[in-house]
Design an enzyme around this catalytic site. Structure first.
Site, short mmCIF file in Angstrom:
data_model
loop_
_atom_site.label_atom_id
_atom_site.label_comp_id
_atom_site.label_asym_id
_atom_site.label_seq_id
_atom_site.Cartn_x
_atom_site.Cartn_y
_atom_site.Cartn_z
CE LYS A 123 -4.04 -1.94 0.51
NZ LYS A 123 -5.21 -1.88 -0.39
CG ASP A 180 -4.10 -0.85 -3.68
OD1 ASP A 180 -4.50 0.09 -4.39
OD2 ASP A 180 -4.78 -1.46 -3.26
CD GLU A 210 -4.79 -2.65 -6.71
OE1 GLU A 210 -3.95 -3.54 -7.11
OE2 GLU A 210 -5.74 -2.73 -5.91
CG ASP A 227 -9.22 -2.05 -6.30
OD1 ASP A 227 -10.40 -2.51 -6.37
OD2 ASP A 227 -8.66 -2.22 -5.24
CE LYS A 239 -11.33 -4.47 -3.15
NZ LYS A 239 -10.19 -4.32 -4.04
#
Ligand SMILES: [Mg+2]
Length: 302
Positions: A138, A166, A193, A218, A242
């Site tokens: 992250k 991400d 991402e 995302d 997801k």
């Protein structure tokens, strides 16, 4: 079709270590397990794992919907007509119905998973302890300079593995460019991402054409409706899907057939029932990319 009975229960699972992202800190995963049964004694399980800050309905809305269903009789037609804003409910009920008839299962260890590294400097130690093909880290959590410095130290530790960066939509355009430059230079980044918030779709589209490192959407594609919109606006990069909050699995199958999407299947920290349903879909729909699912170490067993 025979009569279906329905019951549900809510759950709460605390994370071992709270999950830190640009969206904030997440400490407990709450959701709903649903059980359906027909009068021949067959049983199907499903999970509703909403993530409202990511674009699905809230847990309260999902519970209200389950209570409504409890009062009237559940049929296949009711499941097909679940309103489009209840995407996690669409997933949970359709999966329960599929489970009632098929019970598909995929061996969890037969698939390739990315490993979620902790934010900040902790990533360096964790990366050396795990041997994986793909890591995820992250970014946009700490100041840019600090993260770039940690990333530079991370690169030689990867030893041939790739890393997904991400940002959870938390970068400015200038910071996104800084990350894409270092990603291009080092060649170790599988993709960046969601560098920018969903509203900056056009900027991300331009960045995806300008730099070698791939960009994955995302937050921009939390639901299948949003995914379709991005596709029609010319996005040909990667889509993180997801399934547990995206909506109807049937619709996802149709989109995959029609659009030939480059997909990464990802979890929303659902429990075993939801995870198995997502893995079944990932296996069925096929992907070359590691699953965004390496999460077992994140929950306390209760
Ligand atoms: Mg993400």
């Amino acid at each position: 079709m025979s009569k279906i009975t329905f019951s549900f229960a809510t759950y709460q699972r605390p994370f071992v270590t709270p999950l830190v992202t640009h969206h904030g800190t997440w400490e407990v995963r709450s959701g709903i397990i649903i059980r359906i049964a027909d009068d021949e004694g067959r049983v199907g399980w499903g999970e509703i794992a909403p993530l409202s800050w990511f674009g699905s309905e809230t847990l309260a809305q999902a519970i209200a919907f389950c209570q409504e269903i409890e009062k009237k009789s559940l049929t296949e037609a009711v499941i097909k007509e679940i309103p489009s804003h209840l995407t996690a409910c669409q997933f949970g009920f359709e999966c329960a119905l599929e489970d009632l008839y098929h019970h598909p299962t995929v061996a969890e260890d037969s698939l390739d998973y990315s490993y979620l590294l902790p934010a900040g400097k902790e990533a360096l130690r964790a990366c050396q302890q795990e041997r994986r093909t793909t890591f995820k880290w992250k970014i946009g959590v700490k100041p840019l300079e600090e993260e770039l410095e940690i990333f530079t130290q991370l690169v030689p530790l990867l030893q041939g593995a790739k890393v997904r960066l991400d940002a959870n939509g938390g970068l400015s355009l200038a910071k996104a460019i800084a990350w894409l430059k270092i990603a291009d230079e080092t060649g170790v980044v599988e993709f960046l991402e969601q560098p920018l918030p969903p509203a900056q779709f056009q900027e991300m589209l331009e960045l995806s054409r300008e730099y070698q490192t791939a960009i994955a959407l995302d937050e921009s594609v939390a639901t299948l409706t949003q995914l379709e919109a991005c596709y029609h606006n010319q996005w040909r990069g990667i889509y993180v899907i997801k399934p547990a909050i995206a909506g109807s699995p049937q619709k996802l199958r149709r989109l995959c057939r029609e659009l030939k999407l480059d997909l990464v299947f990802s979890s929303v920290f659902e429990s075993k029932i939801g995870r198995q349903a997502v893995l079944n879909l990932a296996r069925e729909l096929g992907t070359q990319r590691a699953l965004g699912f390496s999460i077992n170490h994140w929950f306390k067993e209760i």
